[in-house]
Design a protein around this motif. Structure first.
Motif, PDB file in Angstrom:
ATOM      1  N   GLU A 264     -13.378 -25.743  25.126  1.00 53.73           N
ATOM      2  CA  GLU A 264     -14.611 -25.580  25.889  1.00 53.73           C
ATOM      3  C   GLU A 264     -15.613 -26.711  25.549  1.00 53.73           C
ATOM      4  OE1 GLU A 264     -14.915 -23.519  28.416  1.00 53.73           O
ATOM      5  OE2 GLU A 264     -16.813 -24.578  28.747  1.00 53.73           O
ATOM      6  N   ARG A 265     -15.628 -27.105  24.275  1.00 51.40           N
ATOM      7  CA  ARG A 265     -16.470 -28.239  23.896  1.00 51.40           C
ATOM      8  C   ARG A 265     -16.080 -29.485  24.688  1.00 51.40           C
ATOM      9  NH1 ARG A 265     -16.830 -28.535  17.282  1.00 51.40           N
ATOM     10  NH2 ARG A 265     -16.841 -26.284  16.968  1.00 51.40           N
ATOM     11  N   ILE A 266     -14.788 -29.718  24.776  1.00 54.14           N
ATOM     12  CA  ILE A 266     -14.324 -30.916  25.498  1.00 54.14           C
ATOM     13  C   ILE A 266     -14.702 -30.803  26.974  1.00 54.14           C
ATOM     14  CG2 ILE A 266     -12.294 -32.270  26.156  1.00 54.14           C
ATOM     15  CD1 ILE A 266     -10.976 -31.357  23.523  1.00 54.14           C
ATOM     16  N   ARG A 267     -14.424 -29.639  27.560  1.00 58.88           N
ATOM     17  CA  ARG A 267     -14.761 -29.412  28.972  1.00 58.88           C
ATOM     18  C   ARG A 267     -16.240 -29.674  29.224  1.00 58.88           C
ATOM     19  NH1 ARG A 267     -10.998 -26.857  32.189  1.00 58.88           N
ATOM     20  NH2 ARG A 267     -12.604 -26.750  33.781  1.00 58.88           N
ATOM     21  N   ALA A 268     -17.069 -29.159  28.316  1.00 61.30           N
ATOM     22  CA  ALA A 268     -18.516 -29.219  28.544  1.00 61.30           C
ATOM     23  C   ALA A 268     -19.085 -30.607  28.263  1.00 61.30           C
ATOM     24  CB  ALA A 268     -19.210 -28.182  27.659  1.00 61.30           C
ATOM     25  N   ARG A 269     -18.547 -31.278  27.247  1.00 55.78           N
ATOM     26  CA  ARG A 269     -19.211 -32.502  26.800  1.00 55.78           C
ATOM     27  C   ARG A 269     -18.652 -33.782  27.398  1.00 55.78           C
ATOM     28  NH1 ARG A 269     -19.290 -31.259  20.549  1.00 55.78           N
ATOM     29  NH2 ARG A 269     -19.531 -33.533  20.422  1.00 55.78           N
ATOM     30  N   VAL A 270     -17.379 -33.783  27.791  1.00 59.90           N
ATOM     31  CA  VAL A 270     -16.800 -35.020  28.318  1.00 59.90           C
ATOM     32  C   VAL A 270     -17.571 -35.570  29.527  1.00 59.90           C
ATOM     33  CG1 VAL A 270     -14.801 -35.884  29.627  1.00 59.90           C
ATOM     34  CG2 VAL A 270     -14.481 -34.911  27.355  1.00 59.90           C
ATOM     35  N   PRO A 271     -17.977 -34.735  30.499  1.00 62.04           N
ATOM     36  CA  PRO A 271     -18.692 -35.295  31.654  1.00 62.04           C
ATOM     37  C   PRO A 271     -20.004 -35.960  31.263  1.00 62.04           C
ATOM     38  CG  PRO A 271     -17.875 -33.101  32.149  1.00 62.04           C
ATOM     39  CD  PRO A 271     -17.696 -33.292  30.684  1.00 62.04           C
ATOM     40  N   ASP A 282      -8.771 -24.563  36.160  1.00 67.73           N
ATOM     41  CA  ASP A 282      -9.691 -23.427  36.195  1.00 67.73           C
ATOM     42  C   ASP A 282     -10.497 -23.366  34.897  1.00 67.73           C
ATOM     43  OD1 ASP A 282      -9.650 -20.511  37.923  1.00 67.73           O
ATOM     44  OD2 ASP A 282     -10.630 -20.547  35.961  1.00 67.73           O
ATOM     45  N   PRO A 283     -11.828 -23.288  34.985  1.00 69.40           N
ATOM     46  CA  PRO A 283     -12.639 -23.292  33.759  1.00 69.40           C
ATOM     47  C   PRO A 283     -12.522 -22.002  32.954  1.00 69.40           C
ATOM     48  CG  PRO A 283     -14.034 -23.034  35.712  1.00 69.40           C
ATOM     49  CD  PRO A 283     -12.647 -23.267  36.211  1.00 69.40           C
ATOM     50  N   VAL A 284     -12.096 -20.905  33.581  1.00 68.00           N
ATOM     51  CA  VAL A 284     -12.086 -19.616  32.888  1.00 68.00           C
ATOM     52  C   VAL A 284     -10.661 -19.088  32.680  1.00 68.00           C
ATOM     53  CG1 VAL A 284     -12.900 -17.233  32.960  1.00 68.00           C
ATOM     54  CG2 VAL A 284     -14.345 -19.085  33.855  1.00 68.00           C
ATOM     55  N   ARG A 285      -9.932 -18.949  33.777  1.00 72.35           N
ATOM     56  CA  ARG A 285      -8.565 -18.424  33.676  1.00 72.35           C
ATOM     57  C   ARG A 285      -7.632 -19.556  33.273  1.00 72.35           C
ATOM     58  NH1 ARG A 285      -6.728 -13.845  36.045  1.00 72.35           N
ATOM     59  NH2 ARG A 285      -4.857 -15.003  36.563  1.00 72.35           N
ATOM     60  N   ARG A 286      -7.558 -19.809  31.987  1.00 67.22           N
ATOM     61  CA  ARG A 286      -6.788 -20.960  31.531  1.00 67.22           C
ATOM     62  C   ARG A 286      -6.209 -20.717  30.151  1.00 67.22           C
ATOM     63  NH1 ARG A 286      -9.748 -24.079  27.921  1.00 67.22           N
ATOM     64  NH2 ARG A 286     -11.909 -23.436  27.683  1.00 67.22           N
ATOM     65  N   LEU A 287      -5.239 -21.522  29.781  1.00 66.62           N
ATOM     66  CA  LEU A 287      -4.654 -21.464  28.446  1.00 66.62           C
ATOM     67  C   LEU A 287      -5.711 -21.852  27.419  1.00 66.62           C
ATOM     68  CD1 LEU A 287      -1.269 -23.256  29.213  1.00 66.62           C
ATOM     69  CD2 LEU A 287      -1.551 -20.850  28.580  1.00 66.62           C
ATOM     70  N   PRO A 288      -5.630 -21.280  26.212  1.00 64.85           N
ATOM     71  CA  PRO A 288      -6.669 -21.547  25.218  1.00 64.85           C
ATOM     72  C   PRO A 288      -6.742 -23.015  24.810  1.00 64.85           C
ATOM     73  CG  PRO A 288      -5.275 -19.697  24.528  1.00 64.85           C
ATOM     74  CD  PRO A 288      -4.636 -20.290  25.739  1.00 64.85           C
ATOM     75  N   GLY A 289      -5.590 -23.687  24.723  1.00 65.61           N
ATOM     76  CA  GLY A 289      -5.590 -24.995  24.063  1.00 65.61           C
ATOM     77  C   GLY A 289      -5.538 -26.198  24.978  1.00 65.61           C
ATOM     78  N   VAL A 290      -5.595 -25.992  26.297  1.00 64.28           N
ATOM     79  CA  VAL A 290      -5.372 -27.109  27.212  1.00 64.28           C
ATOM     80  C   VAL A 290      -6.642 -27.467  27.976  1.00 64.28           C
ATOM     81  CG1 VAL A 290      -4.049 -27.904  29.217  1.00 64.28           C
ATOM     82  CG2 VAL A 290      -2.951 -26.456  27.486  1.00 64.28           C
ATOM     83  N   VAL A 291      -6.949 -28.756  28.017  1.00 68.20           N
ATOM     84  CA  VAL A 291      -8.045 -29.229  28.868  1.00 68.20           C
ATOM     85  C   VAL A 291      -7.631 -30.588  29.435  1.00 68.20           C
ATOM     86  CG1 VAL A 291      -9.248 -30.134  26.846  1.00 68.20           C
ATOM     87  CG2 VAL A 291     -10.465 -29.899  28.993  1.00 68.20           C
ATOM     88  N   THR A 292      -7.883 -30.766  30.724  1.00 71.10           N
ATOM     89  CA  THR A 292      -7.429 -31.975  31.406  1.00 71.10           C
ATOM     90  C   THR A 292      -8.581 -32.576  32.190  1.00 71.10           C
ATOM     91  OG1 THR A 292      -5.235 -30.999  31.614  1.00 71.10           O
ATOM     92  CG2 THR A 292      -5.720 -32.857  33.054  1.00 71.10           C
ATOM     93  N   PHE A 293      -8.685 -33.896  32.123  1.00 65.77           N
ATOM     94  CA  PHE A 293      -9.722 -34.570  32.916  1.00 65.77           C
ATOM     95  C   PHE A 293      -9.193 -35.908  33.398  1.00 65.77           C
ATOM     96  CE2 PHE A 293     -10.436 -35.248  28.380  1.00 65.77           C
ATOM     97  CZ  PHE A 293     -10.451 -36.628  28.284  1.00 65.77           C
ATOM     98  N   SER A 294      -9.826 -36.420  34.454  1.00 67.06           N
ATOM     99  CA  SER A 294      -9.433 -37.712  35.000  1.00 67.06           C
ATOM    100  C   SER A 294     -10.645 -38.627  35.010  1.00 67.06           C
ATOM    101  CB  SER A 294      -8.896 -37.544  36.432  1.00 67.06           C
ATOM    102  OG  SER A 294      -7.762 -36.714  36.444  1.00 67.06           O
ATOM    103  N   CYS A 295     -10.406 -39.906  34.714  1.00 68.40           N
ATOM    104  CA  CYS A 295     -11.497 -40.873  34.600  1.00 68.40           C
ATOM    105  C   CYS A 295     -11.337 -41.918  35.700  1.00 68.40           C
ATOM    106  CB  CYS A 295     -11.450 -41.579  33.252  1.00 68.40           C
ATOM    107  SG  CYS A 295     -11.306 -40.463  31.850  1.00 68.40           S
ATOM    108  N   LEU A 296     -12.332 -42.043  36.523  1.00 65.45           N
ATOM    109  CA  LEU A 296     -12.310 -43.051  37.585  1.00 65.45           C
ATOM    110  C   LEU A 296     -12.153 -44.444  36.985  1.00 65.45           C
ATOM    111  CD1 LEU A 296     -15.055 -42.411  40.294  1.00 65.45           C
ATOM    112  CD2 LEU A 296     -12.605 -42.732  40.626  1.00 65.45           C
TER     113      LEU A 296
END
Lengths: 459, 459
Positions: A264-271, A282-296
């Motif tokens: 959640e820290r990564i999700r919240a702070r990366v942008p 999905d920000p809520v219904r998701r696996l505990p350990g996975v976060v994915t982002f794409s960078c232009l």
């Protein structure tokens, strides 16, 4: 070093290691033999099956050990389709399944079967009603992952299983990403999983076929594992797989909460840390350990190397990696940006300070890659009547989007940019860029070479 | 305890154990990944492939690791048949192949292909000329084991490979039993093997496909192992498999000589120690550690239990074991006695004193079983015109032969005994008994129930 790619394969759990060592001495013989060493091996195999069945929530005689999760999927789909051959040859999969499911579907289709791919929303989830609508009188099998391997989104398995059950169609759940966290809810019919995703050794998968499900194992006959997994059992590894499943389950609730907070820290702070980033899944219904982002404007492979140099092991669904030229089918199905894609999947026990260090390092890593790409040999810019044409033919992701971004300010509001590109990723990334930038994506059309993408400047 | 069933699976070699432990820490990650842990795993995988290819005598890019020897055979046969689909659909196998080969042949046949089974002589070997005669214009593939798993007989692989090469037909060699002893001679095209036969861990097989051999992998696409072995590589086990292959090869010449001497003792002394024994398999062209014999009037399973109690783990190709009701197809193809069958297969390092103790214990174990069987409820003996009829219906091996032996003295020389039996083993064991006893086996004919076997008293 911080290993943040648990969704590919988790490091061996200490319990798996202990169980493996212990059973190397006790579990090497053929469990089909009647002598002492064989009986010992049989006892170990039976105990492992009991432990795994308990964790899955199934009967002992419903579960067999395969040589991998991929093999479990191949065997499960082929056997279920053959078992219901008389009903029909229609197969349903979601658009974001693991490649082992999609490749099984391809084989089925090339053999004369039909396949429906159920789309997902921008968060990566199927809609149970839409999934239900795909069910037909001739549907032999439906497949749905419990959670997505690239973006972590959990699927509404129980709801889909209910609709399948009403229609009398068995549902196969690929639980590779979630089984370590808990049993799969709902009234599913078949289930597959992979031990090295929960910290077990490689070489072990699970295939569960509920009693009453018609199943006809394909390929040459073999008496082992109820005829569903040919070849000598991978015994010490099976023992280790079962032991570690039990161990990760014991700590699952606490560890899930901890990892969820870290991702959640990564999700919240990366942008906020990195400009022009899209966090996907999905920000809520998701696996505990996975976060994915794409960078232009970032080359995924270059960013992976940059992060590797900084001591972080992550993976990417971008097309810009050495092993593939097309973007991940998952990101494509979601319709999100694929360039500069990074998946962080934290293993059990991942350290908070490593996550903080990752967040500290990421902005510089992205900026470094962007700087290198920032002054590419620019495409020839040709101003036609009222359209600015960017020739990006022969250039790979993320160059076409970078060139688009460079010239969009050169046309008046309401003016058009026409990007010529023969890179498959552009089809996904140019519309995604438009959405992120608030520009209008007009559409694509065939060009003399490659495809022309039309973008209208809105702001 | 003395484990004498290495042909089923050898105990883990100490080198395999060390390599496994070392690579648990270094080789758990996905070798397809670009980060540090992935690159380390890739290096281990590459090094293992190099070592295995060197031991086989093939190019590195010709060898893939599968999840078992059985899987290697299934994949190899299916891929080679599909690759030469245009040439035809004829498959040749020997009658004494491993079940994985024969089951692949069954699947091929049920799918519309044709199969020729080349017979073997009483020693268990094919004749290269007879094998060559089976080659046809539409032969897609020929299969021959390097050595037999039940009786140890070596096959004339190089001669058969030469004939196949002349005919332009690829030969697949199942080298499961011999690869630890040395490379397979001759100009073969495909080769399969299984690591746990040479002291490697379970879960690892080899499939070698020579360059230039047409091969089309069947089943869903997967990018790993050249598309020939789907699923995450069983990496620490692969490293251990390759390391132990190298290790057993280093000691192969000396150990082969030592085990050959030990099995020669058994071959030479068992017929003197135990009455009514037939030692089977080629006495010279054979694997170093394997010796097989059959004991008249003995129940194979009972003898296995007796030997297990004495501390010896051996296996049996008899029909009288709990897992099967028909005698081994190998013994049947050879036309030798199947009852009371025992296979001794010595592992590397087998102790001389254990072999001596086995020879000391065996006579008592056989005598004990025979004693228990010596007073069965005798079949009704009905003397018709000039034929003595033994009704053994409903009785299992070795009872029909025991009852025949009891009454043969009751008919005059030239007289006939007619044994009624519905046990499949009788078809093999009654003629074998006649050969051993110098009586004339006249033939069989259908009876009201079961089959009638006619025996003429000669002496």
């Amino acid at each position: 070093m911080a290993y943040f790619d648990a969704a590919s394969g988790a490091p061996l759990h200490s319990v798996a290691r202990q169980a493996l060592l212990a059973s190397l001495d006790e579990g090497w013989a053929d469990p089909a033999r009647l002598y002492r060493e064989g009986r010992r091996a049989r006892m170990l195999l039976d105990a492992a099956r009991e432990a795994a069945a308990e964790a899955v929530g199934c009967r002992v005689d419903e579960l067999v050990f395969t040589s991998s999760g991929t093999r479990a999927v191949h065997t499960g789909i082929a056997g279920a389709l053959a078992g219901r051959r008389r009903v029909g040859r229609h197969l349903i999969v979601s658009a974001v399944e693991h490649s082992s499911v999609l490749h099984s579907a391809e084989v089925h289709e090339s053999g004369g079967g039909s396949v429906t791919e159920v789309p997902v929303d921008r968060g990566g989830a199927v809609d149970p009603a839409a999934y239900g609508d795909a069910l037909r009188a001739d549907t032999a099998l439906a497949c749905l992952q419990s959670a997505n391997h690239e973006v972590g989104t959990e699927q509404p398995v129980a709801a889909v299983a209910g609709r399948c059950r009403e229609a009398g169609v068995p549902l196969l759940v690929d639980a590779a990403q979630s089984l370590g966290w808990g049993p799969v809810e709902g009234d599913w019919s078949l289930l597959t999983a992979s031990a090295h995703k929960w910290g077990g050794p490689s070489g072990v998968g699970l295939l569960v076929v509920r009693k009453g499900v018609r199943f006809s194992a394909q390929g040459p006959v073999d008496e082992r594992e109820s005829g569903r997994a040919p070849g000598f059992e991978n015994l010490p590894a099976i023992v280790a797989a079962a032991a570690s499943l039990r161990a990760v389950r014991a700590e699952a609730a606490a560890e899930a909460a901890r990892l969820r907070e870290l991702t959640e820290r990564i999700r919240a702070r990366v942008p906020g840390l990195v400009p022009d980033v899209e966090v996907v899944g999905d920000p809520v219904r998701r696996l505990p350990g996975v976060v994915t982002f794409s960078c232009l404007y970032v080359d995924g492979e270059a960013l992976l190397h940059e992060l590797d140099r900084e001591g972080f092991s992550v993976s990417s669904g971008s097309s810009c990696t050495s092993s593939t030229l097309t973007p991940s089918h998952v990101l494509r199905a979601m319709g999100v940006l694929s360039e500069g894609n990074v998946r962080v999947s934290l293993p059990v026990g991942a350290a908070e300070e490593d996550v903080e260090r990752f967040l500290a390092v990421l902005p510089g890593a992205v900026a470094g890659v962007r700087e290198k790409l920032g002054a590419p040999v620019s495409g020839a810019v040709v101003r036609e009547a009222d359209v600015l044409v960017v020739d990006s033919l022969g250039k790979r992701c993320p160059i076409p989007v970078i060139e688009l971004a460079k010239v969009i300010g050169d046309v008046p509001v309401g003016g058009l940019v026409r990007v010529l590109s023969d890179d498959e990723a552009a089809r996904l990334d140019i519309p995604a860029w438009c959405e992120m930038r608030g520009q209008e994506y007009v559409g694509e059309e065939p060009a003399d070479k490659g495809t022309a993408y039309l973008i209208r400047r809105v702001s």
